[in-house]
Write a protein that holds these residues in place. Structure first.
Motif, PDB file in Angstrom:
ATOM      1  N   UNK A  41       6.036   5.516   0.977  1.00 36.53           N
ATOM      2  CA  UNK A  41       5.036   6.589   1.037  1.00 36.53           C
ATOM      3  C   UNK A  41       3.695   5.951   1.368  1.00 36.53           C
ATOM      4  N   UNK A  42       2.811   6.681   2.050  1.00 35.89           N
ATOM      5  CA  UNK A  42       1.533   6.068   2.432  1.00 35.89           C
ATOM      6  C   UNK A  42       0.710   5.655   1.220  1.00 35.89           C
ATOM      7  N   UNK A  43       0.064   4.508   1.328  1.00 38.52           N
ATOM      8  CA  UNK A  43      -0.886   4.064   0.311  1.00 38.52           C
ATOM      9  C   UNK A  43      -2.268   4.519   0.767  1.00 38.52           C
ATOM     10  N   UNK A  44      -2.927   5.327  -0.057  1.00 38.58           N
ATOM     11  CA  UNK A  44      -4.170   5.996   0.330  1.00 38.58           C
ATOM     12  C   UNK A  44      -5.347   5.406  -0.443  1.00 38.58           C
ATOM     13  N   UNK A  45      -6.461   5.185   0.255  1.00 37.94           N
ATOM     14  CA  UNK A  45      -7.658   4.622  -0.375  1.00 37.94           C
ATOM     15  C   UNK A  45      -8.221   5.598  -1.401  1.00 37.94           C
TER      16      UNK A  45
END
Length: 405
Positions: A41-45
């Motif tokens: 899953x995307x790692x989001x800032x």
């Protein structure tokens, strides 16, 4: 039980395994444990990065009104080290000494490199000798804005990626679960480590080899041990392994002899994918699906077992991680003689050199199925097509460059 088998090509066997649907799963793990795991899953800032104005050099921070007419002398009103902040206004005629990575005062427009200054510590001043082409300030959100994707899915996380994730305050990531793989070595001839050598017996070398190959390619291993050719015991172990693993790898007992019980299990399985391949070594390589678990039955001969792993198992493990095989397919040039002819394609253990834009391929000693002396030094396979006449030196051959060599 003697049973006729219909051989298929290597490509057809690989395609049949590729067509088996996989049920992948994910898990949440600490970033510090995510090395070589694949992001699901995307790692989001969670915030802007950097989240404060950061100095890129050691020097002096000045306001815009003082950024010109050099040289000029300014009053040094303080110092900002990395990790500190400047919490009062910075006025024209004033400057603060600042370190690389430190938070730049809000009013500052430029950081002058220390090499362009002449400090006077006794007077509490500094003479700025020249200006800068750039501000030397990394502004808030220069790298990433809050909510932007730091790392996209289906990437294998490496140490640099771990550093990036932690820098963004991301301490847990969702990754694909590694497939749970059981390894079963079969054969009444097998000796365990520490047992004395005996006539008719050999040490179980395939089991440890397969365990390490699975681990370095991203699988979680349960090495279930070695078992004699006793059908009831093998059936019980195989049934238990199928019930609790995504993949089961066996070696040995897969031909058509009186004691080849794995071959019998394949013929009775829910779905037999293949039980003979047009290849040497390892024509007996077999694959079947039982209770939604894929079983790959490799030859008990070490050379054939090694070849079979890379041709059929490695791409499968990688697919569980949403990753392509690490094996590189190139066109090689056979650069030393190989004089045997074969009714099946020969997967030859080789070494290679990349010279003048060509992959030059050299047979690496013996090609016997039961030999393992060249497994340490083999860096590629090349395919010698089936033929009634020897292949010529200089012929172009399909070559598979192996990973981790």
């Amino acid at each position: 039980m003697l049973t006729r088998r219909t051989p298929i090509s290597i490509a057809a066997a690989q395609a049949k395994i590729q067509a088996v649907p996989l049920k992948t799963a994910t898990e949440l793990i600490p970033v510090q444990e995510a090395n070589h795991r694949v992001l699901a899953a995307p790692a989001v800032a969670p915030y802007d990065y950097p989240h404060f104005r950061r100095s890129g050099v050691d020097g002096y921070a000045i306001v815009a009104a003082d950024d010109g007419d050099f040289p000029q002398t300014l009053t040094v009103v303080g110092e900002v080290a990395a990790g500190d902040t400047w919490n009062r206004p910075l006025h024209p005629g004033e400057t603060v000494r600042i370190m690389t990575g430190a938070a730049v005062p809000t009013e500052a427009a430029t950081v002058i490199m220390i090499e362009k200054t002449r400090p006077n510590l006794a007077a509490g001043t500094v003479q700025i000798m020249a200006g800068e082409k750039h501000s030397n300030i990394t502004e808030v959100g220069t790298d990433f804005k809050r909510g932007e994707v730091v790392m996209a899915p289906d990437q294998e996380i490496n140490p640099g990626g771990i550093a990036a994730l932690i820098a963004f305050g991301i301490h847990e990531v969702i990754v694909y679960r590694r497939p749970r793989i059981a390894i079963i070595a079969t054969g009444s001839e097998l000796l365990a480590p520490g047992q004395p050598i005996a006539a008719g017996k050999i040490y179980n070398s395939n089991g440890p080899m397969l365990q390490r190959l699975v681990e370095e390619n991203g699988g979680e291993v349960d090495y279930l041990g070695q078992f004699p050719d006793e059908p009831d015991q093998l059936k019980r172990v195989l049934t238990q392994a199928i019930a609790s693993h995504e993949i089961v790898i066996t070696d040995g007992g897969v031909s058509v002899g009186d004691y080849d019980f794995i071959g019998d299990a394949a013929r009775q399985a829910d779905q037999l994918l293949f039980n003979k391949v047009k290849q040497r070594p390892g024509s007996v390589t077999t694959a079947f699906v039982q209770d939604n678990t894929l079983v790959l039955a490799l030859s008990g001969n070490p050379g054939a077992c090694f070849v079979g792993f890379y041709l059929y198992v490695e791409p499968l493990i990688r697919r569980y991680q949403h990753q392509a095989s690490r094996i590189q397919t190139v066109r090689g040039v056979l650069s030393a003689p190989y004089r045997k002819t074969n009714g099946f394609d020969r997967v030859l253990r080789c070494t290679y050199q990349f010279v003048d834009g060509q992959f030059k391929v050299y047979p690496n000693g013996t090609d016997r199925s039961g030999s393992l002396a060249n497994l340490q030094t083999t860096t590629c396979f090349c395919v010698i097509p089936h033929s009634t006449s020897p292949i010529a030196v200089g012929a172009e051959v399909v070559t598979w460059l192996l990973p981790f060599k």
